[in-house]
Design a protein around this motif. Structure first.
Motif, short mmCIF file in Angstrom:
data_model
loop_
_atom_site.label_atom_id
_atom_site.label_comp_id
_atom_site.label_asym_id
_atom_site.label_seq_id
_atom_site.Cartn_x
_atom_site.Cartn_y
_atom_site.Cartn_z
N THR A 49 0.69 -1.33 -0.28
CA THR A 49 0.05 -0.02 -0.02
C THR A 49 1.17 1.03 0.13
OG1 THR A 49 -1.73 -0.93 1.20
CG2 THR A 49 -2.27 1.22 1.29
N LEU A 57 -3.55 3.89 -2.24
CA LEU A 57 -4.16 2.57 -2.74
C LEU A 57 -2.58 1.46 -2.75
CD1 LEU A 57 -3.86 2.99 -6.71
CD2 LEU A 57 -2.18 2.01 -5.99
N THR A 58 -3.70 0.01 -3.18
CA THR A 58 -2.68 -0.80 -2.98
C THR A 58 -3.72 -2.01 -4.59
OG1 THR A 58 -3.58 -0.90 -1.03
CG2 THR A 58 -2.52 -3.34 -2.46
N VAL A 59 -2.37 -1.71 -5.25
CA VAL A 59 -2.74 -3.03 -6.05
C VAL A 59 -3.16 -4.42 -6.12
CG1 VAL A 59 -1.66 -3.65 -8.44
CG2 VAL A 59 -1.86 -1.14 -8.06
N THR A 60 -3.64 -5.09 -6.33
CA THR A 60 -4.56 -5.96 -5.61
C THR A 60 -3.82 -7.47 -6.66
OG1 THR A 60 -6.52 -6.10 -6.88
CG2 THR A 60 -5.61 -5.60 -3.90
N ALA A 86 -7.07 -2.49 -8.37
CA ALA A 86 -6.38 -2.01 -7.30
C ALA A 86 -7.98 -1.70 -6.86
CB ALA A 86 -5.61 -0.58 -7.82
#
Lengths: 192, 202
Positions: A49, A57-60, A86
């Motif tokens: 994050t 923002l977190t790119v999953t 994301a």
């Protein structure tokens, strides 16, 4: 005959003008690109994050595929369709996520494809909520190695030094999946 | 007995040369300019530049500053109904590859021009054909787009053109210190494209 003190004054004035013009020429030749606002970057990876002024923002997930579902119709590209999923939470004010792009290691910049706007995180992202969705980029296969998602704060009246996010997408092996990926619509949930 | 004056008699050439040497510098510069302008005109330097570029074949690559362009085909279309005004258009099929650094929303207006029967059509609309529903060109990603050039005529085109000439123009950067942009410049190539009459309404 010009008196000596007038000659000295004239030489001095001309020298000043010449030096000033030379300085202007040097400054013009070495000036930074004024069309691009200066940035420093927070570098993160998939699953991490990052937080900047407007958002967290977190790119999953990040995948490259050749075919995507486009409202029930297969969309096949001769390039790679990069799907970046994301979670985004607004930190202070509502944010419109208008500054999102993918950049390749050689500096090419790709905007999200508009065909999948409905799959993107719904905007505006409001404080207290987390929006989830996917951006789709169409990129030549040689652009996967070193590809990064770049996220910046929304533009303001004056754009000056700021901090942005660069997310390494981990697509360095250049592998492109062949199966068609369905893309669900973007969603919103209350931030826990 | 002849008495010498001490000066050799001067020939006509010598006298002319002496007169020329006495001419002011401004006259020499003016004469030089007149000669250069005359030479340039005589060699065709002031003739209007050809406004169609080099001729290329259908499907051949046209390399521009920021684009690779292939003009692949043309059709004459008119999908209007009997109770509507006629609205014929020429649809161009164009392969485009953007070779710039950042995604571009659209082809610069005025880069494509269609000429037929002494008329010119420009400023096309993009015809979005499934599945690619939006414009947008990504660097080094080739796409095919269709451009509709409306002929803006109610003339039923009793003798539609067998072919049309497509003129492709390049761009040059507008070097503003505040924003980057590209403006349309000179014609680079022209393609004579067969244009079959595929109007639903004739």
């Amino acid at each position: 005959m010009i008196p000596p003190h007038r000659q000295r004054t004239t030489i001095s004035a001309v020298s000043t003008v010449v030096v000033a013009l030379a300085l202007v020429a040097v400054m013009a030749a070495t000036a930074r690109d004024t069309t691009v606002a200066p940035r420093s970057w927070n570098h993160i990876g998939v699953g991490e994050t990052g937080t900047i002024r407007d958002l967290s923002l977190t790119v999953t997930d990040a995948r490259a595929t050749g075919t995507l579902d486009l409202h029930g119709t297969p969309f096949t590209s001769s390039a790679a369709l990069v799907v970046v999923q994301a979670d985004v939470a607004a930190t202070v004010d509502a944010t419109y996520l208008g500054q999102v792009w993918l950049t390749t290691s050689d500096g090419r910049r790709y905007d999200p494809r508009d065909e999948w706007t409905s799959a993107q995180p719904p905007i505006p992202a409001q404080p207290g909520f987390t929006v989830t969705g996917s951006w789709v980029f169409e990129v030549p296969p040689d652009g996967l190695d070193g590809a990064e998602l770049v996220v910046d704060n929304d533009g303001a009246e004056f754009d000056w030094y700021d901090v942005g996010l660069r997310v390494r997408l981990g697509l360095d092996d250049g592998a492109i999946e062949q199966q068609m990926l369905p893309l669900p619509e973007g969603s919103v949930r209350v931030t826990s | 007995m002849t008495v010498s004056s001490g000066r050799a008699p001067r020939s006509a050439v010598t006298r002319t040369a002496a007169r020329l040497r006495r001419l002011p510098l401004l006259v020499w510069v003016g004469a030089l300019v007149i000669v250069l302008v005359g030479l340039t005109a005589a060699l065709g330097g002031f003739a209007p530049a050809p406004d169609r570029g080099r001729p290329v074949e259908v499907g051949e690559e046209i390399l521009l500053h920021r684009w690779r362009v292939h003009i692949d085909g043309a059709q004459l279309l008119d999908d209007t109904y009997e109770n509507q005004a006629r609205d014929p258009r020429i649809r161009l099929t164009v392969r485009l590859e953007f070779v710039g650094q950042e995604s571009e929303c659209c082809l610069n207006d005025g880069m494509l021009e269609v000429r037929y029967a002494g008329r010119t059509a420009d400023h096309p609309n993009v015809a979005y054909i499934e599945p690619r529903r939006t414009g947008g060109f990504d660097p080094d990603v080739p796409t095919t787009q269709h451009f509709d050039f409306y002929l803006k005529t109610e003339d039923p085109l009793a003798t539609p053109p067998d072919s049309v000439e497509v003129v492709v123009r390049d761009e040059r950067p507008n070097r503003s210190p505040l924003w980057k942009s590209w403006v349309v410049s000179h014609a680079v190539a022209s393609v004579q494209v067969p244009c079959p009459d595929e109007r639903r309404r004739r």
